[in-house]
Write an enzyme that holds these catalytic residues in place. Structure first.
Site, mmCIF file in Angstrom:
data_model
loop_
_atom_site.group_PDB
_atom_site.id
_atom_site.type_symbol
_atom_site.label_atom_id
_atom_site.label_comp_id
_atom_site.label_asym_id
_atom_site.label_seq_id
_atom_site.Cartn_x
_atom_site.Cartn_y
_atom_site.Cartn_z
ATOM 1 N N LYS A 13 0.830 -1.205 0.000
ATOM 2 C CA LYS A 13 0.000 0.000 0.000
ATOM 3 C C LYS A 13 0.872 1.266 0.000
ATOM 4 O O LYS A 13 2.087 1.181 0.220
ATOM 5 C CB LYS A 13 -0.913 -0.055 1.232
ATOM 6 C CG LYS A 13 -1.902 -1.234 1.196
ATOM 7 C CD LYS A 13 -2.764 -1.275 2.461
ATOM 8 C CE LYS A 13 -3.812 -2.373 2.382
ATOM 9 N NZ LYS A 13 -4.697 -2.391 3.586
ATOM 10 N N PHE A 61 -15.399 3.121 7.448
ATOM 11 C CA PHE A 61 -14.038 3.539 7.089
ATOM 12 C C PHE A 61 -13.786 3.519 5.580
ATOM 13 O O PHE A 61 -12.706 3.875 5.119
ATOM 14 C CB PHE A 61 -13.005 2.658 7.810
ATOM 15 C CG PHE A 61 -13.156 1.180 7.550
ATOM 16 C CD1 PHE A 61 -12.623 0.600 6.403
ATOM 17 C CD2 PHE A 61 -13.844 0.368 8.441
ATOM 18 C CE1 PHE A 61 -12.768 -0.761 6.151
ATOM 19 C CE2 PHE A 61 -13.984 -1.006 8.196
ATOM 20 C CZ PHE A 61 -13.445 -1.559 7.049
ATOM 21 N N ARG A 89 -1.762 -14.884 3.990
ATOM 22 C CA ARG A 89 -2.468 -14.169 5.062
ATOM 23 C C ARG A 89 -1.741 -14.331 6.396
ATOM 24 O O ARG A 89 -1.682 -13.402 7.199
ATOM 25 C CB ARG A 89 -3.911 -14.675 5.186
ATOM 26 C CG ARG A 89 -4.805 -14.342 4.001
ATOM 27 C CD ARG A 89 -5.233 -12.903 3.944
ATOM 28 N NE ARG A 89 -6.088 -12.507 5.036
ATOM 29 C CZ ARG A 89 -6.813 -11.383 5.059
ATOM 30 N NH1 ARG A 89 -6.788 -10.547 4.017
ATOM 31 N NH2 ARG A 89 -7.544 -11.076 6.083
ATOM 32 N N THR A 95 -5.519 -8.143 10.354
ATOM 33 C CA THR A 95 -5.885 -6.855 9.745
ATOM 34 C C THR A 95 -5.402 -5.686 10.612
ATOM 35 O O THR A 95 -4.853 -4.707 10.109
ATOM 36 C CB THR A 95 -7.420 -6.786 9.551
ATOM 37 O OG1 THR A 95 -7.805 -7.869 8.702
ATOM 38 C CG2 THR A 95 -7.845 -5.466 8.922
ATOM 39 N N ARG A 106 2.713 -7.223 9.124
ATOM 40 C CA ARG A 106 2.045 -6.142 9.865
ATOM 41 C C ARG A 106 2.527 -6.087 11.315
ATOM 42 O O ARG A 106 2.594 -5.011 11.915
ATOM 43 C CB ARG A 106 0.537 -6.327 9.796
ATOM 44 C CG ARG A 106 -0.045 -5.985 8.409
ATOM 45 C CD ARG A 106 -1.447 -6.505 8.261
ATOM 46 N NE ARG A 106 -2.108 -6.075 7.025
ATOM 47 C CZ ARG A 106 -3.243 -6.609 6.596
ATOM 48 N NH1 ARG A 106 -3.852 -7.563 7.283
ATOM 49 N NH2 ARG A 106 -3.795 -6.175 5.469
ATOM 50 N N ASN A 116 -1.903 -0.148 7.429
ATOM 51 C CA ASN A 116 -1.361 -1.493 7.665
ATOM 52 C C ASN A 116 -0.540 -2.049 6.493
ATOM 53 O O ASN A 116 -0.342 -3.245 6.374
ATOM 54 C CB ASN A 116 -2.466 -2.450 8.123
ATOM 55 C CG ASN A 116 -3.541 -2.662 7.072
ATOM 56 O OD1 ASN A 116 -3.483 -2.075 5.996
ATOM 57 N ND2 ASN A 116 -4.515 -3.503 7.371
ATOM 58 N N HIS A 119 -1.773 -5.451 1.378
ATOM 59 C CA HIS A 119 -3.015 -6.180 1.104
ATOM 60 C C HIS A 119 -2.682 -7.601 0.668
ATOM 61 O O HIS A 119 -1.714 -7.822 -0.057
ATOM 62 C CB HIS A 119 -3.806 -5.493 -0.021
ATOM 63 C CG HIS A 119 -4.916 -6.367 -0.541
ATOM 64 N ND1 HIS A 119 -6.133 -6.435 0.086
ATOM 65 C CD2 HIS A 119 -4.967 -7.249 -1.587
ATOM 66 C CE1 HIS A 119 -6.900 -7.319 -0.569
ATOM 67 N NE2 HIS A 119 -6.213 -7.822 -1.587
HETATM 68 P P1 IDP Z 1 -7.613 -7.216 5.261
HETATM 69 O O1 IDP Z 1 -6.807 -6.155 4.533
HETATM 70 O O2 IDP Z 1 -6.816 -7.811 6.394
HETATM 71 O O3 IDP Z 1 -8.189 -8.261 4.346
HETATM 72 P P2 IDP Z 1 -10.293 -6.076 5.420
HETATM 73 O O4 IDP Z 1 -11.282 -6.333 6.512
HETATM 74 O O5 IDP Z 1 -10.541 -6.691 4.079
HETATM 75 O O6 IDP Z 1 -8.837 -6.483 5.991
HETATM 76 O O7 IDP Z 1 -10.181 -4.498 5.256
HETATM 77 C C1 IDP Z 1 -9.500 -3.937 4.173
HETATM 78 C C2 IDP Z 1 -8.649 -2.808 4.660
HETATM 79 O O8 IDP Z 1 -9.479 -1.775 5.189
HETATM 80 C C3 IDP Z 1 -7.685 -3.129 5.803
HETATM 81 O O9 IDP Z 1 -6.484 -3.760 5.378
HETATM 82 C C4 IDP Z 1 -7.440 -1.758 6.388
HETATM 83 O O10 IDP Z 1 -6.537 -1.015 5.564
HETATM 84 C C5 IDP Z 1 -8.815 -1.121 6.254
HETATM 85 N N1 IDP Z 1 -9.595 -1.283 7.485
HETATM 86 C C6 IDP Z 1 -10.225 -2.409 7.906
HETATM 87 N N2 IDP Z 1 -10.842 -2.195 9.087
HETATM 88 C C7 IDP Z 1 -10.609 -0.898 9.400
HETATM 89 C C8 IDP Z 1 -11.002 -0.068 10.501
HETATM 90 O O11 IDP Z 1 -11.679 -0.491 11.439
HETATM 91 N N3 IDP Z 1 -10.571 1.229 10.456
HETATM 92 C C9 IDP Z 1 -9.816 1.721 9.441
HETATM 93 N N4 IDP Z 1 -9.438 0.984 8.396
HETATM 94 C C10 IDP Z 1 -9.825 -0.320 8.370
HETATM 95 MG MG MG Z 2 -9.634 -8.084 2.856
#
Ligand code: IDP
Ligand code: MG
Length: 153
Positions: A13, A61, A89, A95, A106, A116, A119
């Protein structure tokens, strides 16, 4: 062997790029033994990012997430190997970096969920969707890995 051609979509990212972590992140997939299939350095459009995160469109978000991902270039990649979606993963960590174990990407390199740095696809089905969204079929490179027989029995 069944499954060794499984593919996942990984993206460094904008924060990972700006913080100079491209090499460290790619190194982990490379030294694990996974095979690089495609890679591009790109400032993704808002439209592409909205499609990429379509399933999260109703989350509070989501607007900030699209803005964050559109704030600079990303490194988009396809990696291949046995169980790579699941193992990828695990290599990423949770996450929320606060819940990620040391040793994960991470866990080692970032602090907050909204920054974070990486992806990774969460299922084979979403991997295929994301690979098709970010890459044209001809951008997926075919070649023989000389390490293959030293990685797989
Ligand atoms: P992942 O990237 O671990 O698959 P997802 O739930 O698919 O997690 O969410 C996508 C992205 O959205 C996360 O990697 C993070 O950048 C952002 N994100 C997820 N949850 C939150 C939150 O509660 N606050 C802010 N950003 C979030
Ligand atoms: Mg995801």
């Amino acid at each position: 062997m069944a499954g060794i051609q499984e593919r996942t979509f990984i993206a460094i990212k904008p924060d990972g790029v700006q913080r100079g972590l491209i090499g460290d992140i790619i190194k982990r997939f490379e030294q694990k033994g996974f095979r690089l299939v495609a890679m591009k350095f790109v400032h993704a459009s808002e439209d592409l990012l909205k499609q990429h995160y379509y399933e999260l469109k109703d989350r509070p978000f989501y607007p900030d997430l699209v803005k964050y991902m559109n704030s600079g270039p990303v490194v988009a990649m396809v990696w291949e190997g046995l169980n790579i979606v699941k193992t990828g993963r695990v290599m990423l960590g949770e996450t929320n970096p606060a819940d990620s174990k040391p040793g994960s990407i991470r866990g080692d390199f970032c602090i907050q969920v909204g920054r974070n740095i990486i992806h990774g696809s969460d299922s084979v089905e979403s991997a295929n969707k994301e690979i098709n969204l970010w890459f044209k079929p001809e951008e997926l490179v075919t070649y023989k890995s000389c390490a293959h027989d030293w990685l797989y029995e």
